[in-house]
Design a protein around this motif. Sequence first.
Motif, short mmCIF file in Angstrom:
data_model
loop_
_atom_site.label_atom_id
_atom_site.label_comp_id
_atom_site.label_asym_id
_atom_site.label_seq_id
_atom_site.Cartn_x
_atom_site.Cartn_y
_atom_site.Cartn_z
N PRO A 63 37.66 29.12 41.99
CA PRO A 63 36.53 28.45 41.34
C PRO A 63 36.88 28.10 39.90
N ASP A 64 36.02 27.34 39.25
CA ASP A 64 36.25 27.00 37.85
C ASP A 64 36.24 28.28 36.99
N GLY A 65 37.06 28.27 35.95
CA GLY A 65 37.09 29.40 35.03
C GLY A 65 37.83 30.59 35.61
N PRO A 66 37.77 31.72 34.91
CA PRO A 66 38.53 32.91 35.33
C PRO A 66 37.81 33.79 36.35
N ALA A 67 36.64 33.39 36.85
CA ALA A 67 35.84 34.26 37.70
C ALA A 67 36.54 34.62 39.00
N GLY A 68 37.46 33.78 39.46
CA GLY A 68 38.13 34.04 40.73
C GLY A 68 39.22 35.09 40.65
N ALA A 73 42.93 39.10 42.91
CA ALA A 73 43.62 40.40 42.82
C ALA A 73 43.46 41.18 44.12
N ALA A 74 42.27 41.11 44.74
CA ALA A 74 42.06 41.79 46.02
C ALA A 74 42.95 41.21 47.09
N LEU A 75 43.11 39.88 47.11
CA LEU A 75 43.97 39.25 48.11
C LEU A 75 45.43 39.64 47.92
N CYS A 76 45.88 39.72 46.67
CA CYS A 76 47.25 40.15 46.40
C CYS A 76 47.47 41.58 46.89
N LEU A 166 45.04 32.38 36.04
CA LEU A 166 45.88 32.88 37.12
C LEU A 166 47.32 33.07 36.66
N VAL A 167 47.83 32.09 35.92
CA VAL A 167 49.21 32.20 35.42
C VAL A 167 49.34 33.39 34.48
N MET A 168 48.37 33.58 33.60
CA MET A 168 48.39 34.70 32.67
C MET A 168 48.35 36.03 33.43
N PHE A 169 47.46 36.13 34.41
CA PHE A 169 47.34 37.35 35.20
C PHE A 169 48.66 37.70 35.89
N LEU A 170 49.32 36.72 36.50
CA LEU A 170 50.55 37.01 37.24
C LEU A 170 51.71 37.35 36.30
N LEU A 171 51.75 36.73 35.13
CA LEU A 171 52.79 37.09 34.16
C LEU A 171 52.59 38.52 33.68
N VAL A 172 51.35 38.88 33.37
CA VAL A 172 51.06 40.26 32.92
C VAL A 172 51.37 41.25 34.04
N ALA A 199 37.88 55.06 31.51
CA ALA A 199 37.92 53.67 31.92
C ALA A 199 36.57 53.00 32.12
N PRO A 200 35.52 53.67 32.58
CA PRO A 200 34.27 52.95 32.87
C PRO A 200 33.79 52.11 31.69
N HIS A 201 33.28 50.95 32.01
CA HIS A 201 32.71 50.01 31.05
C HIS A 201 33.77 49.35 30.17
N GLN A 202 35.04 49.50 30.53
CA GLN A 202 36.09 48.84 29.76
C GLN A 202 36.66 47.64 30.51
N GLY A 203 35.86 47.08 31.40
CA GLY A 203 36.31 45.93 32.18
C GLY A 203 36.38 46.30 33.65
N ILE A 204 36.84 45.36 34.46
CA ILE A 204 36.98 45.57 35.91
C ILE A 204 38.39 46.06 36.18
N ASP A 205 38.52 47.22 36.79
CA ASP A 205 39.81 47.84 37.03
C ASP A 205 40.49 47.15 38.22
N LEU A 206 41.28 46.11 37.94
CA LEU A 206 41.92 45.36 39.01
C LEU A 206 42.98 46.18 39.73
N GLU A 207 43.56 47.18 39.08
CA GLU A 207 44.54 48.04 39.75
C GLU A 207 43.84 48.91 40.80
N ARG A 208 42.69 49.44 40.47
CA ARG A 208 41.95 50.23 41.46
C ARG A 208 41.54 49.33 42.64
#
Length: 336
Positions: A63-68, A73-76, A166-172, A199-208
């Motif tokens: 989708p537009d913006g970084p919301a996707g 991350a779940a698909l990866c 997406l590019v930034m996320f994959l590089l990081v 960790a709570p409230h410090q963002g969405i834990d994409l690793e978890r």
Amino acid sequence: MHKLTDYLLAIRTTGSPPAPEGVKTVVLEPAAGDDVIASTLAALRASGLTAADFRSRAIFLAPDGPAGLVAYAALCGFSGRRVDAYADGAVLEFSRLDHDGAAFPDAGPPPEFLLWAQVGGPAADGIPTVHLGSGGPDPLSPEAATVIRYAARLRLVPPDSARDALVMFLLVAALRRRADDRFPFLSTGTEPVPLVKNAPHQGIDLERLRQAAARHRQEQRIARRGAEIVPPIPVSPHNARLAEADRVDVRVVLRRLGSGAGADDGLWHCPRPGPHGRRDEHPSMKMYGDNRTRCHRCDAEKIGPLRLAVDVLGVTPDEAATFILDSDRVVDLRAV
């Protein structure tokens, strides 16, 4: 460069553009709620996706913006690899990227343990904040690479563009990868100040989220092993040809793809030169007794001769079978 119509499966989420006509579509649409990770996992289970779906060409429609980034991350995590994406009108072939960012030089380990850091966005209060470059051969400085690589917890503040996010996320993710992935936290723009240890409230834990999605894939495998045995369905001539190609000695296929064995350690040179410096001068492909192989840079799991030919030549499974079984078609397929 692939076109959107080259893909057999498209995964959509909230706000994604429609898939082209004739492309199978799966919807991964989390319900609204405070627990983003739980709702994303529920959407993944409800989507009906299986690991087998990612054996064909699959693409994420961002989708537009970084919301996707959350769904991506779940698909990866579920697929065990980087999934191609369609963002801002362009196809991004992420599946051919190297997972390992070890090639990026850093300034060495920090002198003290770094619990939290941030990449992107305005400077965060009380923690190091670094930024990626604006392109070119050096997208980030060694000092920034150190912060991204060694921070125990990293919060990512993505740009507004879906493609750039997406590019930034994959590089990081590549920079932080060690024996396995270590995805960052995704900023929601509402993190509290000052920063607290937990960790709570410090963002969405994409690793978890990644780990939970990978466990879902493993649960599917376990469930299949305990499934009820049913009478076999006769194999079609088409599938029999694919199976025949996949039984060919993988070492023979590697040689026909221009590879060769290393000097003395039993490893082979990977025929995919893109992710490797100096054409994989130090062999990185290991052979297994079940006629499969795996490059520690390119492959998330062991692959057979058919999948190898598909990946290296960028062709369909049918075309890969022709390459393996019909020697007179080798030159034509390499020109695809």
